[in-house]
Design a protein around this motif. Structure first.
Motif, short mmCIF file in Angstrom:
data_model
loop_
_atom_site.label_atom_id
_atom_site.label_comp_id
_atom_site.label_asym_id
_atom_site.label_seq_id
_atom_site.Cartn_x
_atom_site.Cartn_y
_atom_site.Cartn_z
N TYR A 182 3.38 -0.09 -6.41
CA TYR A 182 4.24 -1.24 -6.10
C TYR A 182 4.24 -1.54 -4.60
O TYR A 182 4.07 -2.69 -4.17
CB TYR A 182 5.65 -0.95 -6.59
CG TYR A 182 6.57 -2.15 -6.62
CD1 TYR A 182 6.65 -2.96 -7.73
CD2 TYR A 182 7.37 -2.45 -5.52
CE1 TYR A 182 7.50 -4.05 -7.76
CE2 TYR A 182 8.23 -3.54 -5.54
CZ TYR A 182 8.28 -4.34 -6.66
OH TYR A 182 9.11 -5.41 -6.68
N ILE A 183 4.44 -0.51 -3.78
CA ILE A 183 4.54 -0.71 -2.33
C ILE A 183 3.23 -1.24 -1.78
O ILE A 183 3.21 -2.19 -0.99
CB ILE A 183 4.95 0.59 -1.63
CG1 ILE A 183 6.36 1.00 -2.04
CG2 ILE A 183 4.86 0.45 -0.12
CD1 ILE A 183 6.81 2.33 -1.44
N GLU A 184 2.14 -0.64 -2.20
CA GLU A 184 0.83 -1.06 -1.67
C GLU A 184 0.51 -2.49 -2.06
O GLU A 184 -0.02 -3.27 -1.24
CB GLU A 184 -0.25 -0.10 -2.19
CG GLU A 184 -1.60 -0.28 -1.52
CD GLU A 184 -1.56 0.02 -0.03
OE1 GLU A 184 -2.19 -0.75 0.74
OE2 GLU A 184 -0.90 0.99 0.38
N ARG A 185 0.81 -2.87 -3.28
CA ARG A 185 0.51 -4.24 -3.72
C ARG A 185 1.42 -5.26 -3.04
O ARG A 185 0.98 -6.38 -2.75
CB ARG A 185 0.64 -4.33 -5.25
CG ARG A 185 -0.46 -3.59 -5.98
CD ARG A 185 -0.39 -3.76 -7.49
NE ARG A 185 -1.48 -3.06 -8.16
CZ ARG A 185 -1.63 -3.00 -9.48
NH1 ARG A 185 -0.75 -3.62 -10.28
NH2 ARG A 185 -2.66 -2.34 -10.00
N GLU A 246 12.50 6.27 -0.51
CA GLU A 246 11.93 7.48 -1.10
C GLU A 246 10.65 7.89 -0.39
O GLU A 246 10.41 9.07 -0.12
CB GLU A 246 11.67 7.25 -2.59
CG GLU A 246 11.09 8.46 -3.30
CD GLU A 246 10.78 8.17 -4.75
OE1 GLU A 246 10.14 9.03 -5.41
OE2 GLU A 246 11.15 7.08 -5.25
N ALA A 247 9.82 6.90 -0.09
CA ALA A 247 8.57 7.20 0.61
C ALA A 247 8.84 7.71 2.02
O ALA A 247 8.09 8.55 2.54
CB ALA A 247 7.71 5.94 0.67
N GLN A 248 9.92 7.23 2.63
CA GLN A 248 10.27 7.70 3.96
C GLN A 248 10.66 9.18 3.94
O GLN A 248 10.33 9.94 4.87
CB GLN A 248 11.42 6.86 4.53
CG GLN A 248 11.86 7.30 5.91
CD GLN A 248 13.22 6.74 6.28
OE1 GLN A 248 13.94 6.26 5.40
NE2 GLN A 248 13.57 6.80 7.54
N SER A 249 11.35 9.60 2.90
CA SER A 249 11.78 11.00 2.81
C SER A 249 10.63 11.94 2.48
O SER A 249 10.75 13.15 2.65
CB SER A 249 12.88 11.13 1.76
OG SER A 249 12.39 10.78 0.47
N PHE A 252 4.11 10.82 4.64
CA PHE A 252 2.74 10.43 4.30
C PHE A 252 2.54 10.16 2.82
O PHE A 252 1.41 10.24 2.33
CB PHE A 252 1.74 11.48 4.79
CG PHE A 252 1.80 11.71 6.28
CD1 PHE A 252 1.23 10.80 7.14
CD2 PHE A 252 2.44 12.81 6.79
CE1 PHE A 252 1.29 11.00 8.51
CE2 PHE A 252 2.50 13.02 8.16
CZ PHE A 252 1.92 12.10 9.03
N GLN A 253 3.61 9.82 2.11
CA GLN A 253 3.42 9.35 0.74
C GLN A 253 2.68 8.02 0.76
O GLN A 253 1.87 7.73 -0.12
CB GLN A 253 4.77 9.20 0.03
CG GLN A 253 4.64 8.69 -1.40
CD GLN A 253 5.98 8.65 -2.12
OE1 GLN A 253 6.92 9.36 -1.73
NE2 GLN A 253 6.08 7.84 -3.14
N ILE A 254 3.01 7.17 1.75
CA ILE A 254 2.23 5.98 2.03
C ILE A 254 1.84 6.03 3.50
O ILE A 254 2.48 6.73 4.30
CB ILE A 254 3.02 4.69 1.72
CG1 ILE A 254 4.28 4.60 2.59
CG2 ILE A 254 3.36 4.59 0.26
CD1 ILE A 254 5.01 3.28 2.45
N THR A 255 0.82 5.30 3.86
CA THR A 255 0.34 5.36 5.24
C THR A 255 1.37 4.75 6.19
O THR A 255 2.08 3.80 5.82
CB THR A 255 -0.98 4.60 5.38
OG1 THR A 255 -0.78 3.22 5.03
CG2 THR A 255 -2.04 5.20 4.47
N PRO A 256 1.47 5.27 7.40
CA PRO A 256 2.42 4.68 8.37
C PRO A 256 2.17 3.20 8.64
O PRO A 256 3.12 2.45 8.85
CB PRO A 256 2.18 5.52 9.63
CG PRO A 256 1.63 6.82 9.14
CD PRO A 256 0.81 6.47 7.93
#
Length: 345
Positions: A182-185, A246-249, A252-256
């Motif tokens: 979801y975040i990437e799209r 959630e990704a912040q916690s 590197f779950q998603i790229t900076p």
């Protein structure tokens, strides 16, 4: 020979001014032109209603043309007849040329807008670095001609409708995305749209300047950004924000870079969304949080220590904490030995 000389005198004399295509509108609009050519110099509306005027024959007597000093010259029978006929043909040709340049609403819908529609489609769906086989000069020229022909309102309406339909499709695709994508799209959709605006807004600069800014007191770029806010971002912000937190916690779950693009983009679309996650926005937007105060230094230190512990728990080693660089140990030891020997002596 005498007759040829008379014809040359008549052709280059009184009717020379009538053959000037640059001034035919001013000349043909007055009573002087209508008196000279009769039906051929009638107003454009009358000629369209009553049909084309008959071209005078060579034997038709034409009235004389008064010069500025009051002397009659040039258009006597046998002298200026050929020049007068040429002038009449020249005016009819100029009128036809003018009519050919008129863009009717049917022309706009069948010829001009389809070109703009196709170009906008390609700009909205391009990926960064893609080559788009469209002529920016041609699209720019289409917009300019439509604005000059008073089609700005229709063109603005078509542009808004076109982009709105595109954004609604983008929103539906995001709704069908699984949480892990979801975040990437969303980041791809936001970046692609903002990149397209960098080309669309300059192409419609004439419409923006002479219609949107002048009559609507708005700006095209602001209107198009508002469309994305209303049709995409507002519909997904309450699903997107928990995933971002959630990704912040989870480091590197998603790229900076993806996190930075989304947070900065959301802030551009609507700054009030900062209140939903001030700590998250403050990492990418300056001056979001209040300035630091001395009394809270211990709290800041505790937050940093907590972050370090979380990183270590997730497998990130602190590494060598020595300040020495590789290869400096010998130099450091040698200089220390020299210093100690000098101090000992």
């Amino acid at each position: 020979m005498e007759e040829e000389g008379m014809e040359e005198e008549g052709g280059s004399g009184g009717c020379e001014a009538m053959m000037d295509d640059q001034n035919h509108n001013n000349w043909g609009a007055g009573d002087y032109g209508r008196h000279l050519l009769g039906p051929a110099a009638a107003p454009l509306g009358d000629r369209l209603l009553h049909g084309p005027a008959a071209v005078p024959t060579a034997g038709t007597e034409l009235p004389a043309v008064p010069e500025a000093n009051g002397v009659l010259r040039g258009c006597e029978p046998g002298k200026g007849g050929a020049g007068a006929i040429a002038a009449a043909i020249n005016i009819n040709a100029s009128t036809s040329k003018f009519l050919m340049n008129v863009i009717t609403i049917e022309d706009y819908k069948s010829t001009y807008w389809p070109k703009l529609d196709s170009a906008i489609d390609q700009l909205l769906t391009q990926s960064p670095g893609d080559y788009i086989p469209i002529s920016y000069e041609q699209i720019y020229s289409c917009v300019y001609k439509c604005v000059c022909q008073q089609h700005s309102e229709q063109m603005y309406s078509d542009l808004i409708k076109k982009i709105t339909n595109h954004l609604e499709r983008v929103s539906k695709e995001l709704q069908a995305s699984p949480p892990d994508l979801y975040i990437e799209r969303f980041n791809v959709a936001l970046g692609q749209y903002m990149g397209a605006l960098q080309s669309i807004v300059p192409l419609f600069i004439y419409m923006n300047k002479f219609y949107i800014e002048t009559k609507l007191n708005r700006d095209l770029k602001d209107d198009l950004i508002k469309l994305f806010t209303e049709h995409v971002a507002e519909k997904h912000i309450y699903n997107l924000m928990p995933l971002l937190l959630e990704a912040q916690s989870t480091p590197f779950q998603i790229t900076p870079s993806t996190m930075a693009n989304i947070v900065k983009g959301l802030y551009t679309l609507r700054p009030e969304w900062v209140q939903m996650a001030p700590a998250l926005f403050s990492k990418f937007i300056p001056n979001i949080l209040p300035p630091a105060v001395e009394s809270e230094l211990q709290e800041y230190a505790a937050q940093d220590q907590k972050l370090q512990r979380e990183l270590m728990q997730n497998g990130f080693d602190r590494g060598d904490q020595s300040r020495k660089r590789a290869g400096e140990e010998l130099t450091y030891n040698g200089s220390s030995a020299c210093a100690s020997s000098r101090g000992y002596r």
